[in-house]
Design a protein around this motif. Structure first.
Motif, PDB file in Angstrom:
ATOM      1  N   ALA A  50      -2.936  -4.375  10.267  1.00  0.00           N
ATOM      2  CA  ALA A  50      -3.482  -5.028   9.074  1.00  0.00           C
ATOM      3  C   ALA A  50      -4.223  -4.014   8.201  1.00  0.00           C
ATOM      4  O   ALA A  50      -4.092  -4.016   6.970  1.00  0.00           O
ATOM      5  N   TYR A  51      -5.011  -3.151   8.838  1.00  0.00           N
ATOM      6  CA  TYR A  51      -5.704  -2.103   8.083  1.00  0.00           C
ATOM      7  C   TYR A  51      -4.707  -1.163   7.426  1.00  0.00           C
ATOM      8  O   TYR A  51      -4.866  -0.771   6.257  1.00  0.00           O
ATOM      9  N   ALA A  52      -3.685  -0.763   8.169  1.00  0.00           N
ATOM     10  CA  ALA A  52      -2.708   0.190   7.646  1.00  0.00           C
ATOM     11  C   ALA A  52      -2.054  -0.327   6.370  1.00  0.00           C
ATOM     12  O   ALA A  52      -1.878   0.415   5.392  1.00  0.00           O
ATOM     13  N   GLU A  53      -1.706  -1.617   6.362  1.00  0.00           N
ATOM     14  CA  GLU A  53      -1.071  -2.170   5.170  1.00  0.00           C
ATOM     15  C   GLU A  53      -2.069  -2.371   4.040  1.00  0.00           C
ATOM     16  O   GLU A  53      -1.764  -2.094   2.873  1.00  0.00           O
ATOM     17  N   ALA A  54      -3.273  -2.833   4.352  1.00  0.00           N
ATOM     18  CA  ALA A  54      -4.282  -3.043   3.307  1.00  0.00           C
ATOM     19  C   ALA A  54      -4.635  -1.726   2.618  1.00  0.00           C
ATOM     20  O   ALA A  54      -4.753  -1.669   1.385  1.00  0.00           O
ATOM     21  N   LEU A  55      -4.814  -0.668   3.399  1.00  0.00           N
ATOM     22  CA  LEU A  55      -5.141   0.629   2.821  1.00  0.00           C
ATOM     23  C   LEU A  55      -4.007   1.138   1.947  1.00  0.00           C
ATOM     24  O   LEU A  55      -4.243   1.678   0.856  1.00  0.00           O
ATOM     25  N   GLY A  56      -2.773   0.976   2.416  1.00  0.00           N
ATOM     26  CA  GLY A  56      -1.646   1.462   1.642  1.00  0.00           C
ATOM     27  C   GLY A  56      -1.398   0.664   0.379  1.00  0.00           C
ATOM     28  O   GLY A  56      -1.123   1.236  -0.685  1.00  0.00           O
ATOM     29  N   ARG A  57      -1.534  -0.651   0.461  1.00  0.00           N
ATOM     30  CA  ARG A  57      -1.251  -1.500  -0.692  1.00  0.00           C
ATOM     31  C   ARG A  57      -2.365  -1.477  -1.727  1.00  0.00           C
ATOM     32  O   ARG A  57      -2.122  -1.745  -2.912  1.00  0.00           O
ATOM     33  N   CYS A  58      -3.590  -1.167  -1.290  1.00  0.00           N
ATOM     34  CA  CYS A  58      -4.738  -1.272  -2.203  1.00  0.00           C
ATOM     35  C   CYS A  58      -5.430   0.066  -2.453  1.00  0.00           C
ATOM     36  O   CYS A  58      -6.592   0.093  -2.880  1.00  0.00           O
ATOM     37  N   ASP A  59      -4.752   1.165  -2.189  1.00  0.00           N
ATOM     38  CA  ASP A  59      -5.280   2.480  -2.560  1.00  0.00           C
ATOM     39  C   ASP A  59      -4.791   2.805  -3.964  1.00  0.00           C
ATOM     40  O   ASP A  59      -3.586   2.905  -4.201  1.00  0.00           O
ATOM     41  N   THR A  60      -5.706   2.926  -4.898  1.00  0.00           N
ATOM     42  CA  THR A  60      -5.362   3.247  -6.284  1.00  0.00           C
ATOM     43  C   THR A  60      -6.257   4.367  -6.773  1.00  0.00           C
ATOM     44  O   THR A  60      -7.323   4.617  -6.205  1.00  0.00           O
ATOM     45  N   ASP A  61      -5.853   5.022  -7.831  1.00  0.00           N
ATOM     46  CA  ASP A  61      -6.704   6.077  -8.396  1.00  0.00           C
ATOM     47  C   ASP A  61      -8.001   5.486  -8.939  1.00  0.00           C
ATOM     48  O   ASP A  61      -9.044   6.148  -8.942  1.00  0.00           O
ATOM     49  N   ALA A  62      -7.945   4.256  -9.397  1.00  0.00           N
ATOM     50  CA  ALA A  62      -9.149   3.608  -9.930  1.00  0.00           C
ATOM     51  C   ALA A  62     -10.120   3.253  -8.815  1.00  0.00           C
ATOM     52  O   ALA A  62     -11.339   3.377  -8.975  1.00  0.00           O
ATOM     53  N   ALA A  63      -9.581   2.813  -7.678  1.00  0.00           N
ATOM     54  CA  ALA A  63     -10.422   2.396  -6.547  1.00  0.00           C
ATOM     55  C   ALA A  63      -9.796   2.944  -5.262  1.00  0.00           C
ATOM     56  O   ALA A  63      -9.120   2.218  -4.533  1.00  0.00           O
TER      57      ALA A  63
END
Length: 322
Positions: free
Chosen positions: A256-269
């Motif tokens: 769950a962490y692996a997907e959340a980090l990958g899907r929600c890593d952006t240059d803005a945040a």
């Protein structure tokens, strides 16, 4: 010189710690297995001696003093903007976020149980001025919160302009616990990734600087810390029987962490993964992340929105309009 006599901040080796700790993601799941929870990315040679724990603690104190000054500038800029708005006059001068933006900084901390969120708040955020901190923790949602969308309680907990906010757990619980424990249908938690990205983009556009940190510990270290809580009566209050239920789902949580980090890593945040088996390194790394983030804001003390010389004359004459 002994570690506790250090007087200067030693910067990370090989460049900013942000480069070392930023997740490597192409939008897919992050490979957390490639991150050694006992590793010390960016640690300079000065931190590799026998007194490394003492050295790191002293470094965090030195960094904390700088963070407190940056924090004050952030608060002063927001206060000057509020005063100018009340007077219906534009601010004079200022720097960085002082150019009309209601600056705030938000540190988001996520981790498995015993990952060190409370310790990070105590050691790193505790080095700053508590008057300018806005710390919030998130547990299971209340009945009132369940009547709203999952971001409702998060919006209500955001730091005011000029403050440094810390979220001990956050909106990411709704794609972690909600997923692992099947609290909502899969289509619901999957749709939340895009909602989170839009929400964080909104925050950044509104003057909030977002720093997201996952404190990454190993199952072996978690077991050791849980045992400490069970064998030390002064730590029983930290333990919940449900901690072992969550531990039994370790692999599910890592996915769950692996997907959340990958899907929600952006240059803005952006997301940063901090190896957290070594508490002293954890604190050192997070302190440097905040230091580097503040430096990127180009803050400064706002210029006076009044005639300083006139006010000095008024003071010398006893006040009033004389």
């Amino acid at each position: 010189m002994r570690a506790d006599e250090e007087t200067e901040i030693v910067v990370p080796a090989g460049g900013p710690v942000r480069r070392w700790l930023r997740v490597a993601s192409d939008g897919g799941p992050v490979d957390l297995g490639a991150v050694d929870p006992r590793s010390t990315p960016g640690l300079p040679a000065a931190g590799e001696g026998k007194e490394r724990k003492l050295w790191a603690r002293r470094q965090v104190e030195l960094i904390g003093a700088g963070l407190a000054r940056q924090q004050e500038m952030l608060f002063a800029t927001a206060a000057a903007g509020a005063h100018a708005a009340q007077a219906s006059t534009p601010t004079r001068g200022g720097a960085g976020l002082g150019r009309g933006r209601p600056g705030r900084l938000l540190l988001v901390l996520q981790a498995m149980d015993c990952g060190g969120k409370d310790g990070t708040v105590k050691r790193v955020a505790g080095a700053m001025n508590p008057l300018g901190l806005h710390i919030r923790s998130f547990g299971p949602p209340t009945r009132q919160e369940l009547r709203h969308d999952f971001l409702w309680r998060i919006r209500r907990a955001l730091p005011p302009p000029g403050y440094v906010g810390v979220f001990n757990r956050s909106h990411y619980e709704d794609v972690l616990v909600a997923r692992v424990d099947a609290l909502v249908p899969e289509r619901t938690w999957r749709s939340r990734y895009d909602q989170i990205n839009a929400f964080e983009r909104e925050l950044v556009d509104g003057g909030v600087t977002v720093v997201k940190v996952m404190l990454h510990i190993s199952p072996q270290e978690q077991a050791r810390r849980l045992a400490q809580r069970l064998t030390d009566p002064t730590k029983h209050w930290k333990y919940q029987p449900s901690d072992l239920d969550s531990r039994a789902r370790w692999d599910d949580y890592q996915a769950a962490y692996a997907e959340a980090l990958g899907r929600c890593d952006t240059d803005a945040a952006p997301w940063f993964v901090v190896p957290a088996d070594r508490k002293w390194y954890r604190d050192w790394a997070v302190a440097h992340l905040l230091r580097e983030t503040f430096e990127g804001l180009d803050l400064g003390y706002p210029a006076a929105g009044f005639d300083v010389e006139r006010e000095l004359r008024r003071l010398a004459s006893g006040g009033g309009d004389g």
